[in-house]
Scaffold this motif. Structure first.
Motif, PDB file in Angstrom:
ATOM      1  N   LEU A  50     122.064  51.909  50.505  1.00 32.24           N
ATOM      2  CA  LEU A  50     120.686  51.911  49.499  1.00 32.24           C
ATOM      3  C   LEU A  50     120.550  52.024  48.180  1.00 32.24           C
ATOM      4  CD1 LEU A  50     117.440  50.796  51.552  1.00 32.24           C
ATOM      5  CD2 LEU A  50     118.760  48.863  50.927  1.00 32.24           C
ATOM      6  N   SER A  51     121.035  52.696  48.045  1.00 37.16           N
ATOM      7  CA  SER A  51     121.449  53.923  47.161  1.00 37.16           C
ATOM      8  C   SER A  51     122.351  52.306  46.233  1.00 37.16           C
ATOM      9  CB  SER A  51     121.338  55.759  46.664  1.00 37.16           C
ATOM     10  OG  SER A  51     122.305  56.085  47.880  1.00 37.16           O
ATOM     11  N   THR A  52     123.650  52.472  47.026  1.00 39.65           N
ATOM     12  CA  THR A  52     124.092  51.960  45.915  1.00 39.65           C
ATOM     13  C   THR A  52     124.133  50.751  45.791  1.00 39.65           C
ATOM     14  OG1 THR A  52     125.668  53.161  46.880  1.00 39.65           O
ATOM     15  CG2 THR A  52     126.465  51.657  46.748  1.00 39.65           C
ATOM     16  N   LEU A  53     122.848  49.840  46.450  1.00 37.21           N
ATOM     17  CA  LEU A  53     123.445  48.532  46.697  1.00 37.21           C
ATOM     18  C   LEU A  53     122.030  48.317  45.511  1.00 37.21           C
ATOM     19  CD1 LEU A  53     123.112  47.231  50.111  1.00 37.21           C
ATOM     20  CD2 LEU A  53     124.367  47.301  47.871  1.00 37.21           C
ATOM     21  N   THR A  54     120.560  48.941  45.927  1.00 38.45           N
ATOM     22  CA  THR A  54     119.446  48.753  45.063  1.00 38.45           C
ATOM     23  C   THR A  54     119.656  48.882  43.582  1.00 38.45           C
ATOM     24  OG1 THR A  54     118.044  49.572  46.472  1.00 38.45           O
ATOM     25  CG2 THR A  54     117.139  49.586  44.850  1.00 38.45           C
ATOM     26  N   ASP A  62     116.779  43.040  44.977  1.00 38.84           N
ATOM     27  CA  ASP A  62     116.851  43.724  46.028  1.00 38.84           C
ATOM     28  C   ASP A  62     115.251  43.360  46.979  1.00 38.84           C
ATOM     29  OD1 ASP A  62     117.701  45.573  44.539  1.00 38.84           O
ATOM     30  OD2 ASP A  62     115.873  46.027  43.057  1.00 38.84           O
ATOM     31  N   GLN A  63     114.971  41.344  46.781  1.00 39.25           N
ATOM     32  CA  GLN A  63     113.979  41.397  47.258  1.00 39.25           C
ATOM     33  C   GLN A  63     114.857  40.941  48.977  1.00 39.25           C
ATOM     34  OE1 GLN A  63     110.592  41.880  48.077  1.00 39.25           O
ATOM     35  NE2 GLN A  63     110.767  42.315  45.296  1.00 39.25           N
ATOM     36  N   LEU A  64     115.995  40.783  48.451  1.00 41.38           N
ATOM     37  CA  LEU A  64     116.923  39.697  49.136  1.00 41.38           C
ATOM     38  C   LEU A  64     118.054  40.335  50.072  1.00 41.38           C
ATOM     39  CD1 LEU A  64     117.682  36.051  47.102  1.00 41.38           C
ATOM     40  CD2 LEU A  64     115.707  36.849  48.988  1.00 41.38           C
ATOM     41  N   LEU A  65     117.588  41.596  49.947  1.00 42.57           N
ATOM     42  CA  LEU A  65     119.048  42.760  50.371  1.00 42.57           C
ATOM     43  C   LEU A  65     118.074  42.861  52.033  1.00 42.57           C
ATOM     44  CD1 LEU A  65     119.127  45.392  47.895  1.00 42.57           C
ATOM     45  CD2 LEU A  65     120.914  44.614  48.701  1.00 42.57           C
ATOM     46  N   PHE A  66     118.932  42.787  52.942  1.00 43.26           N
ATOM     47  CA  PHE A  66     118.566  43.288  54.577  1.00 43.26           C
ATOM     48  C   PHE A  66     119.062  44.738  54.487  1.00 43.26           C
ATOM     49  CE2 PHE A  66     119.764  39.109  55.447  1.00 43.26           C
ATOM     50  CZ  PHE A  66     118.818  38.879  55.896  1.00 43.26           C
ATOM     51  N   LYS A  67     117.581  45.382  55.040  1.00 41.27           N
ATOM     52  CA  LYS A  67     117.429  46.528  55.627  1.00 41.27           C
ATOM     53  C   LYS A  67     117.686  47.021  56.470  1.00 41.27           C
ATOM     54  CE  LYS A  67     115.007  46.389  51.162  1.00 41.27           C
ATOM     55  NZ  LYS A  67     115.185  44.896  50.639  1.00 41.27           N
ATOM     56  N   ILE A  68     118.359  47.868  56.348  1.00 43.35           N
ATOM     57  CA  ILE A  68     118.340  48.806  57.699  1.00 43.35           C
ATOM     58  C   ILE A  68     117.645  49.698  58.552  1.00 43.35           C
ATOM     59  CG2 ILE A  68     120.248  49.912  59.918  1.00 43.35           C
ATOM     60  CD1 ILE A  68     122.764  48.104  57.812  1.00 43.35           C
ATOM     61  N   LEU A  75     109.956  56.472  62.307  1.00 41.68           N
ATOM     62  CA  LEU A  75     108.392  56.632  62.155  1.00 41.68           C
ATOM     63  C   LEU A  75     108.167  58.694  61.542  1.00 41.68           C
ATOM     64  CD1 LEU A  75     106.181  54.514  64.127  1.00 41.68           C
ATOM     65  CD2 LEU A  75     106.562  53.936  61.544  1.00 41.68           C
ATOM     66  N   LYS A  76     109.313  59.325  61.589  1.00 36.54           N
ATOM     67  CA  LYS A  76     108.834  61.168  61.731  1.00 36.54           C
ATOM     68  C   LYS A  76     108.039  61.431  59.949  1.00 36.54           C
ATOM     69  CE  LYS A  76     113.806  62.524  60.904  1.00 36.54           C
ATOM     70  NZ  LYS A  76     114.667  61.362  61.351  1.00 36.54           N
ATOM     71  N   ASN A  77     108.486  60.413  58.780  1.00 42.64           N
ATOM     72  CA  ASN A  77     108.231  60.488  57.707  1.00 42.64           C
ATOM     73  C   ASN A  77     106.749  59.691  57.404  1.00 42.64           C
ATOM     74  OD1 ASN A  77     110.107  62.939  57.231  1.00 42.64           O
ATOM     75  ND2 ASN A  77     111.504  61.408  56.814  1.00 42.64           N
ATOM     76  N   LYS A  93     111.482  55.857  53.250  1.00 39.41           N
ATOM     77  CA  LYS A  93     111.009  56.656  54.310  1.00 39.41           C
ATOM     78  C   LYS A  93     111.615  55.986  55.683  1.00 39.41           C
ATOM     79  CE  LYS A  93     106.867  58.546  52.220  1.00 39.41           C
ATOM     80  NZ  LYS A  93     105.546  59.601  52.956  1.00 39.41           N
ATOM     81  N   VAL A  94     111.682  54.415  55.847  1.00 38.91           N
ATOM     82  CA  VAL A  94     111.900  54.455  56.750  1.00 38.91           C
ATOM     83  C   VAL A  94     113.462  53.523  56.895  1.00 38.91           C
ATOM     84  CG1 VAL A  94     109.655  53.922  58.109  1.00 38.91           C
ATOM     85  CG2 VAL A  94     111.138  51.789  57.098  1.00 38.91           C
ATOM     86  N   ALA A  95     113.933  53.485  55.851  1.00 37.76           N
ATOM     87  CA  ALA A  95     115.637  53.131  55.412  1.00 37.76           C
ATOM     88  C   ALA A  95     116.228  53.585  54.588  1.00 37.76           C
ATOM     89  CB  ALA A  95     115.258  51.214  55.488  1.00 37.76           C
TER      90      ALA A  95
END
Lengths: 456, 456
Positions: A50-54, A62-68, A75-77, A93-95
């Motif tokens: 995401l650091s490459t894309l955002t 940014d809104q339209l990016l599909f995040k994995i 949920l660990k963090n 924290k999750v993607a």
């Protein structure tokens, strides 16, 4: 396991055999053209950090990016309080990864990561799907292919020439004849704003002029007035709007019109040189239309701008591109300039479908189906099948013991043009009966005769 | 925007020009083979609904699925308490889609959704990436291509024959010669367990026997004892382990050995028929090895089982497949049986690399670079470039005004085999100097002579 009726995620599609054959016809034609011009293929992963894309596609992007979702315990963090912080708190924290949104940012990342191995000028093409969480609608999908070619590491206008040539060649091979490649130069637009006394406002100017075809010059003038363009500026635009002469006439007019703008004259010079290169190459200006108000990608294009429109179809804009100064600055590598363009594969598919341009023949279909009446015919059929395939002819033997009518239905549904029929006489004489399903004509041939007949 | 050093997500790869050319060589060869045999291409979306994917690959598979975060406010149904419920509570509320994990489940979904339009028997191939959140290690990636061919809707053993033929043809075209296609039949394994008095335990039996090559027969016997196979059962296995004769000898032996098992004899009959079909087709049994203890996919294969191993390389297993009874039952459509197999593209790449089998020529490279000394040479070069491309010869004109040495370095780095040099003499005489970079030989040719020389 409960039984479920399966479905596709909205905005996505399957491509069945006929669609794939047609898509491959388009993509293979484009690929072959790219290779003829010395472009080499690149593929990058579907997932990028995401650091490459955002931040590369604006807030909306940014809104339209599909995040994995991170794998394992994503949920660990995350604390219950984080949920109250909303998406902005929880997302990082999750993607960590997202799906490719276009082919340009992955290309820039590739160039930066491999700058020491790449031979510049670097001519690359890339044909891969991209994903956008857009609202699906007719002609707009959440997964679609992009098909890009770029040259980076040179300012030579031969690159602009080659874009024109590749478009002309690909379209000729696809059978698309009624289209125009609109060309312009960002510097001309900058010059235009300068000479009407609205320096730096070419973006706003173009947004308004872009509506010319739809709303007419009267309404465009109103909009420009609302945007606080001076009356004088708007009046000075008139001759530009009325410019109807050919490429040469437009260039001549602009040499006077833009003479007070250094950058504008530079744009004119570049465009003129591209036309000269076209002539030196021995190619005419057919399909190439200088469009003084063509504006695309004003936030990144710095030189040539291209857009291809097919005439007399519902959605005509099928390709676009331009020259940029700074592909990789955002990744810390300055000075990588280049020029690129993109074929809209889905759009070209729709255009060709609408115009009935897909060739009926040679579209990845089985050419011959071998049919038979009994075990003896099946065994003899295997031998015929072997000979056909050795000759490179795509062929099938109907696999099951079935009525001849059912075997013919199979050929019909799969649009197989030739059916071989193996009865007792054919087997005894080591021959075949061949039926041409298009003409209905039937003939008896030797196996060699069959190969010659269907092999061409 | 801060400047960042970009990187790739772990377990993913870029494929640069040389790798792409080699991968395309493999994929094009396989595609061409599939088409020759009447298979048609299918593509499905990268994203599938999680309801389609979940529960199809076992618990471990569910863990390894990449899930896609719902777009927009993915937290809208999540309460702070949900976080305490952990992943199991939160996951269904934040993710509805996942990335394709293999090509079989999407194929099954496609068949069910399109059962009324599909012409059965349906021969489809599919070449697309899949994604698994596996721990990355040498040779194991999080994104990799699968390359599958399946026929569904027929029980005909001609399908098994065609799998053997397609593998043989593809490998011959790729230049892989030292390999074996191991074949077996699930029914033979079932019969084996029956006749040694351990009915239904072929799975356990095979897990132990599978280690034969690594640990030897002594250790395998120990393991079988630990798994509570009787001493008598183990003793009865001995002749199977020792079976060294050819395909025919093995079949003859098993006809006696398995005579008390109906299902075992059915397996023998099927395998024998495949060999007979091979003979009727006019193809020999070279590379085809009946392996009585070959076991793969025992949870879904019901008939033939295939595995292809390349000899004398580090990772030899490059392809596998088999016949299944029930592709689509989980989606509510019973009775769709078929047979399929998969080429491991990454593995084949590694094998060919290790054996030095990639052809140096014809791998998507530009064939001719045109170099020049001045503007006059550049302009003449455009004309030569046009002629070369019209003849279908992939060629480039060096784009920038640069020293001839730099132009040659470009050709060298891009592995372009021929360089055309345009000096004053060549221009004056309408000729070209051609240098073959492999032999170092240089000659003066007309443009037509050039096309003839490099065009073959």
């Amino acid at each position: 396991m409960s039984i479920q009726k399966p479905s596709l995620p909205k905005g996505t599609r399957d491509f069945g055999p006929i669609q794939m054959a047609r898509r491959n016809f388009i993509l293979d034609t484009i690929k072959e053209t790219f290779k003829l011009f010395g472009f080499q293929q690149l593929e990058t992963p579907a997932m990028e950090n995401l650091s490459t894309l955002t931040g590369k596609y604006g807030d909306e992007g940014d809104q339209l990016l599909f995040k994995i979702l991170n794998s394992g315990d994503f949920l660990k963090n995350v604390s219950p309080q984080d949920v109250q912080g909303g998406v902005a708190t929880v997302l990082p924290k999750v993607a960590e990864k997202g799906l490719r949104y276009d082919l340009t940012v992955p290309f820039a990342r590739y160039v930066v990561m491999n700058r020491n191995e790449i031979t510049f000028p670097f001519k690359r093409f890339q044909i891969q799907p991209v994903w956008r969480a857009d609202r699906p609608q007719k002609g707009r999908y959440r997964e679609f292919y992009q098909c890009d070619a770029d040259v980076v590491g040179t300012d030579s206008l031969i690159c602009e020439l080659e874009i024109l040539l590749m478009i002309k060649r690909a379209f000729a091979k696809l059978g698309i004849t009624d289209y125009s490649i609109k060309v312009n130069n960002r510097k001309i637009l900058t010059g235009l704003a300068e000479v009407i006394g609205e320096k730096g406002r070419e973006g706003e100017l173009c947004v308004a002029i872009d509506k010319l075809d739809k709303i007419g010059w009267e309404k465009v003038q109103e909009e420009l007035t609302q945007r606080n363009f001076t009356e004088n500026a708007i009046a000075q635009l008139s001759p530009i709007i009325d410019l109807k002469e050919g490429n040469k006439g437009k260039l001549e007019f602009l040499k006077t019109y833009l003479s007070s703008s250094e950058i504008g004259m530079k744009g004119i010079g570049e465009l003129e040189e591209v036309f000269e290169l076209l002539a030196s190459y021995g190619e005419n200006q057919e399909h190439v239309d200088f469009d003084v108000v063509l504006a695309r990608g004003l936030s990144y294009y710095t030189g040539a701008i291209f857009e291809v429109k097919v005439n007399n179809v519902s959605i005509g804009s099928v390709s676009g591109g331009g020259r940029y100064d700074n592909l990789t600055g955002v990744f810390g590598l300055e000075g990588v300039s280049g020029v690129g363009f993109s074929f809209g594969v889905d759009r070209i598919y729709d255009v060709m479908d609408e115009l009935g341009l897909f060739p009926e023949r040679n579209l990845d279909k089985t050419k011959v189906l071998i049919t038979y009446f009994d075990q003896q015919g099946f065994t003899y059929g295997l031998k015929v099948l072997h000979k056909l395939r050795e000759a490179g002819i795509s062929s099938e033997l109907y696999p099951d013991d079935a009525k001849i009518k059912k075997q013919f239905t199979y050929a019909d549904k799969k649009q197989i043009p030739f059916v071989v029929i193996l009865g007792d006489t054919e087997i005894a004489e080591e021959k075949v009966s061949l039926k041409d399903l298009q003409t209905g004509k039937q003939e008896i041939l030797t196996i060699e005769g069959l190969i010659e007949r269907v092999g061409k």
